[in-house]
Design a protein around this motif. Structure first.
Motif, mmCIF file in Angstrom:
data_model
loop_
_atom_site.group_PDB
_atom_site.id
_atom_site.type_symbol
_atom_site.label_atom_id
_atom_site.label_comp_id
_atom_site.label_asym_id
_atom_site.label_seq_id
_atom_site.Cartn_x
_atom_site.Cartn_y
_atom_site.Cartn_z
ATOM 1 N N ASP A 74 -15.141 2.410 8.145
ATOM 2 C CA ASP A 74 -15.560 2.438 6.743
ATOM 3 C C ASP A 74 -15.926 3.886 6.450
ATOM 4 O O ASP A 74 -16.894 4.421 7.020
ATOM 5 C CB ASP A 74 -16.781 1.509 6.565
ATOM 6 N N VAL A 75 -15.190 4.524 5.561
ATOM 7 C CA VAL A 75 -15.384 5.974 5.366
ATOM 8 C C VAL A 75 -16.677 6.330 4.632
ATOM 9 O O VAL A 75 -17.020 7.510 4.518
ATOM 10 C CB VAL A 75 -14.181 6.630 4.649
ATOM 11 N N SER B 45 0.820 -1.221 0.000
ATOM 12 C CA SER B 45 0.000 0.000 0.000
ATOM 13 C C SER B 45 0.852 1.269 0.000
ATOM 14 O O SER B 45 1.888 1.327 0.678
ATOM 15 C CB SER B 45 -0.867 0.048 1.265
ATOM 16 N N LEU B 46 0.378 2.291 -0.703
ATOM 17 C CA LEU B 46 1.054 3.592 -0.657
ATOM 18 C C LEU B 46 1.101 4.100 0.789
ATOM 19 O O LEU B 46 2.081 4.714 1.214
ATOM 20 C CB LEU B 46 0.316 4.587 -1.561
ATOM 21 N N ILE C 59 1.625 2.139 -9.343
ATOM 22 C CA ILE C 59 2.330 1.179 -8.474
ATOM 23 C C ILE C 59 1.405 -0.014 -8.289
ATOM 24 O O ILE C 59 0.192 0.165 -8.074
ATOM 25 C CB ILE C 59 2.653 1.805 -7.101
ATOM 26 N N ALA D 234 -5.546 -2.051 -4.841
ATOM 27 C CA ALA D 234 -6.498 -1.170 -5.527
ATOM 28 C C ALA D 234 -6.182 -1.115 -7.027
ATOM 29 O O ALA D 234 -7.084 -1.161 -7.858
ATOM 30 C CB ALA D 234 -6.455 0.225 -4.925
ATOM 31 N N THR E 109 -0.587 -2.299 -6.567
ATOM 32 C CA THR E 109 -1.191 -2.488 -5.239
ATOM 33 C C THR E 109 -2.517 -3.228 -5.430
ATOM 34 O O THR E 109 -2.954 -3.440 -6.558
ATOM 35 C CB THR E 109 -1.488 -1.132 -4.573
ATOM 36 N N LYS F 11 -10.932 11.528 -9.173
ATOM 37 C CA LYS F 11 -9.651 12.138 -8.760
ATOM 38 C C LYS F 11 -9.609 13.626 -9.130
ATOM 39 O O LYS F 11 -9.003 14.420 -8.413
ATOM 40 C CB LYS F 11 -8.468 11.385 -9.382
HETATM 41 P P1 NAD Z 1 -4.498 -0.234 -1.482
HETATM 42 O O1 NAD Z 1 -5.461 -1.248 -2.012
HETATM 43 O O2 NAD Z 1 -3.301 -0.725 -0.791
HETATM 44 O O3 NAD Z 1 -5.239 0.826 -0.585
HETATM 45 C C1 NAD Z 1 -6.565 1.243 -0.811
HETATM 46 C C2 NAD Z 1 -7.202 1.354 0.548
HETATM 47 O O4 NAD Z 1 -8.506 1.922 0.468
HETATM 48 C C3 NAD Z 1 -7.371 -0.013 1.240
HETATM 49 O O5 NAD Z 1 -6.721 0.005 2.482
HETATM 50 C C4 NAD Z 1 -8.875 -0.134 1.425
HETATM 51 O O6 NAD Z 1 -9.235 -0.818 2.598
HETATM 52 C C5 NAD Z 1 -9.253 1.328 1.509
HETATM 53 N N1 NAD Z 1 -10.688 1.531 1.322
HETATM 54 C C6 NAD Z 1 -11.452 1.307 0.219
HETATM 55 N N2 NAD Z 1 -12.749 1.579 0.487
HETATM 56 C C7 NAD Z 1 -12.801 1.983 1.786
HETATM 57 C C8 NAD Z 1 -13.839 2.389 2.658
HETATM 58 N N3 NAD Z 1 -15.125 2.434 2.253
HETATM 59 N N4 NAD Z 1 -13.519 2.731 3.927
HETATM 60 C C9 NAD Z 1 -12.244 2.694 4.363
HETATM 61 N N5 NAD Z 1 -11.217 2.314 3.591
HETATM 62 C C10 NAD Z 1 -11.493 1.959 2.315
HETATM 63 O O7 NAD Z 1 -4.083 0.598 -2.797
HETATM 64 P P2 NAD Z 1 -3.220 1.942 -2.991
HETATM 65 O O8 NAD Z 1 -2.852 1.915 -4.430
HETATM 66 O O9 NAD Z 1 -2.179 2.052 -1.957
HETATM 67 O O10 NAD Z 1 -4.316 3.078 -2.811
HETATM 68 C C11 NAD Z 1 -4.201 4.162 -1.907
HETATM 69 C C12 NAD Z 1 -4.549 5.469 -2.613
HETATM 70 O O11 NAD Z 1 -3.526 5.760 -3.562
HETATM 71 C C13 NAD Z 1 -5.867 5.443 -3.399
HETATM 72 O O12 NAD Z 1 -6.521 6.678 -3.249
HETATM 73 C C14 NAD Z 1 -5.381 5.295 -4.829
HETATM 74 O O13 NAD Z 1 -6.313 5.789 -5.769
HETATM 75 C C15 NAD Z 1 -4.133 6.152 -4.767
HETATM 76 N N6 NAD Z 1 -3.186 5.983 -5.871
HETATM 77 C C16 NAD Z 1 -2.731 4.750 -6.196
HETATM 78 C C17 NAD Z 1 -1.847 4.609 -7.265
HETATM 79 C C18 NAD Z 1 -1.356 3.256 -7.681
HETATM 80 O O14 NAD Z 1 -0.888 3.112 -8.822
HETATM 81 N N7 NAD Z 1 -1.402 2.253 -6.830
HETATM 82 C C19 NAD Z 1 -1.418 5.738 -7.976
HETATM 83 C C20 NAD Z 1 -1.898 6.985 -7.607
HETATM 84 C C21 NAD Z 1 -2.784 7.108 -6.556
#
Ligand code: NAD
Length: 268
Positions: free
Chosen positions: A61-62, A16-17, A196, A200, A198, A167
């Motif tokens: 849960d947000v 995760s990020l 990255i 998601a 992950t 976004k």
């Molecule tokens: P991740 O799957 O590790 O994290 C996503 C998180 O969102 C999870 O922990 C999940 O439990 C949480 N989540 C989803 N719905 C939820 C809810 N209703 N209540 C509480 N938590 C909830 O993936 P990630 O890639 O680390 O994502 C983190 C952020 O980074 C996201 O906003 C994603 O869009 C953003 N992001 C990701 C990338 C990438 O390429 N991975 C690039 C740019 C931005």
């Protein structure tokens, strides 16, 4: 970050990020609480928090405003104040993260906007109430809020679809929140991370192609890591960024500045 406390929202696993950011914050002395969505994730998040010497976990849960109120009440019961929040949360139906944006349904549009956009504002409202009031005389007080966005908010990226629209709204929320909370010395910023792998990201159609394209065409000719994101997160949440707010800070190996395929990039 010594003496600073904050909440990390959105840690799912060690890819995760949020993990990249949490590691850097803990290494620099911050005290951290983690919120997770559902029991299944608690089993993953607890050992990670323990690795950083932290034990403060909160279920949230947000999409549920009562759950958000409860989470901040739990935070307040143990900590009187907080200095920062990391919001690393996004969600959409993966069936709509393939094909065309044009086919987006109303239900998924609203759910995506609620979880991926509104939740940041809902968190800002509750976090503000826990930040030390700003004293212009001493310059003390206020805090820092950070969310995660992606280039698909600025330009069309295949299959990013409704998440790109979400976004864009998130980026704009960052700017409006920065203006509203600036007088209280609460800074609001986003990191626009390059792709990255992950949990998601695995929901996005043909994500491997996006990764490869970015690796071959970005100025640094590589993809970014969660450590790259963590370094920028540490900067934005720390006093080093005391003059920075409303910023969408790209951590994408420079990909956002290019206008054409790199001459040295092979066809993929
Ligand atoms: P991740 O799957 O590790 O994290 C996503 C998180 O969102 C999870 O922990 C999940 O439990 C949480 N989540 C989803 N719905 C939820 C809810 N209703 N209540 C509480 N938590 C909830 O993936 P990630 O890639 O680390 O994502 C983190 C952020 O980074 C996201 O906003 C994603 O869009 C953003 N992001 C990701 C990338 C990438 O390429 N991975 C690039 C740019 C931005």
């Amino acid at each position: 970050m010594q003496g600073k406390r904050g909440l990390i929202m959105g840690l799912a696993n060690d890819r995760s990020l949020a993990w990249g950011i949490a590691k850097q914050l803990a290494e620099h002395g911050a005290e951290l609480a983690f919120s997770y969505q559902g029991e299944a994730l608690e089993r993953r998040v607890r050992p990670l928090a323990e690795q950083l010497g932290q034990d403060f976990l909160i279920e949230c849960d947000v999409a549920d405003m009562a759950a958000l109120d409860q989470a901040f009440a739990t935070l307040k019961a143990r900590w009187e104040t907080i200095d920062f929040v990391v919001h690393a949360i996004g969600f959409s139906d993966k069936n709509e993260l393939r094909g065309r944006y044009y086919d987006t349904s109303l239900d998924n549009f609203l759910m995506t906007m609620n979880i991926s956009v509104y939740s940041f504002t809902a968190v800002a409202q509750r976090a503000r109430a826990m930040m030390t009031p700003y004293d212009p005389e001493t310059g003390k007080g206020g805090g820092s809020l950070l969310t995660l966005t992606y280039y698909g908010s600025e330009k069309v990226v295949p299959h990013y679809n409704v998440m790109g629209v979400a976004k864009s709204a998130l980026d704009t929320s960052v700017k409006y929140l920065a203006m509203d909370l600036g007088p209280e010395n609460i800074r609001v910023n986003a990191i626009s991370a390059g792709p990255i792998k992950t949990l998601a990201a695995s929901g996005i159609g043909d994500f491997r192609y996006i990764l490869k394209w970015n690796e071959l065409n970005s100025p640094l000719r590589r993809n970014v890591t969660i450590e790259d994101v963590g370094g920028a997160g540490l900067y934005l949440l720390s006093d080093l960024a005391s003059g920075v707010t409303g910023e969408i800070h790209h951590v994408d190996a420079g990909y956002n500045v290019i206008g054409m395929k790199a001459e040295d990039a092979p066809d993929i």
